[in-house]
Enzyme design. Structure first.
Site, mmCIF file in Angstrom:
data_model
loop_
_atom_site.group_PDB
_atom_site.id
_atom_site.type_symbol
_atom_site.label_atom_id
_atom_site.label_comp_id
_atom_site.label_asym_id
_atom_site.label_seq_id
_atom_site.Cartn_x
_atom_site.Cartn_y
_atom_site.Cartn_z
ATOM 1 N N TYR A 1 -10.570 8.063 0.603
ATOM 2 C CA TYR A 1 -10.435 6.637 0.939
ATOM 3 C C TYR A 1 -9.181 6.436 1.774
ATOM 4 O O TYR A 1 -8.090 6.827 1.379
ATOM 5 C CB TYR A 1 -10.366 5.833 -0.355
ATOM 6 C CG TYR A 1 -10.340 4.328 -0.208
ATOM 7 C CD1 TYR A 1 -10.844 3.681 0.911
ATOM 8 C CD2 TYR A 1 -9.823 3.542 -1.226
ATOM 9 C CE1 TYR A 1 -10.818 2.303 1.014
ATOM 10 C CE2 TYR A 1 -9.800 2.161 -1.135
ATOM 11 C CZ TYR A 1 -10.299 1.548 -0.018
ATOM 12 O OH TYR A 1 -10.280 0.179 0.084
ATOM 13 N N HIS B 1 0.805 -1.225 0.000
ATOM 14 C CA HIS B 1 0.000 0.000 0.000
ATOM 15 C C HIS B 1 0.838 1.275 0.000
ATOM 16 O O HIS B 1 0.296 2.362 -0.133
ATOM 17 C CB HIS B 1 -1.020 -0.048 1.143
ATOM 18 C CG HIS B 1 -2.157 -0.952 0.812
ATOM 19 N ND1 HIS B 1 -2.084 -2.314 1.000
ATOM 20 C CD2 HIS B 1 -3.353 -0.700 0.242
ATOM 21 C CE1 HIS B 1 -3.206 -2.856 0.576
ATOM 22 N NE2 HIS B 1 -3.996 -1.906 0.109
#
Length: 105
Positions: A41, A22
């Site tokens: 998000y 990520h």
């Protein structure tokens, strides 16, 4: 804009790799999320593997459906699925929204 929060569980032995993945989300994945209505998000990961996701979208079902029709999402979900516990299918299929009980604007 609707606020959506969900929980998933990352496997203890995959936490470091999950974090690393990520840090370098594919640019075409980021673009697909934006293009299909995913805003603000965020993912939060606890040391025991509890993953809390939060996003804002006009229509969560439409945002999920939009991503379901992208090739990049199919590739990403296939690569990410082995990171999770107690999950059948792709991670985006396990994102069941929690009920919002309070919000301070």
């Amino acid at each position: 804009m609707k606020r959506v929060c969900f929980l998933l569980k990352v496997r203890q032995d995959r936490l470091a790799e999950y974090r690393a993945r990520h840090e370098a989300v594919w640019p075409d994945m980021l673009a697909a999320l934006r293009d299909t209505g995913w805003h603000n998000y965020s993912l939060f990961l606890r040391d025991d593997g509890l993953l809390v996701g939060y996003l804002e979208t006009a229509d969560f079902d439409a945002a999920l459906e939009g991503m379901a029709h992208t090739d990049v999402n199919a590739r990403w979900q296939s690569e990410m699925a082995p990171f999770f516990e107690d999950l059948e299918g792709h991670p985006d299929q396990g994102m069941t929204p929690l009920a919002e009980v309070f919000h301070l604007d």
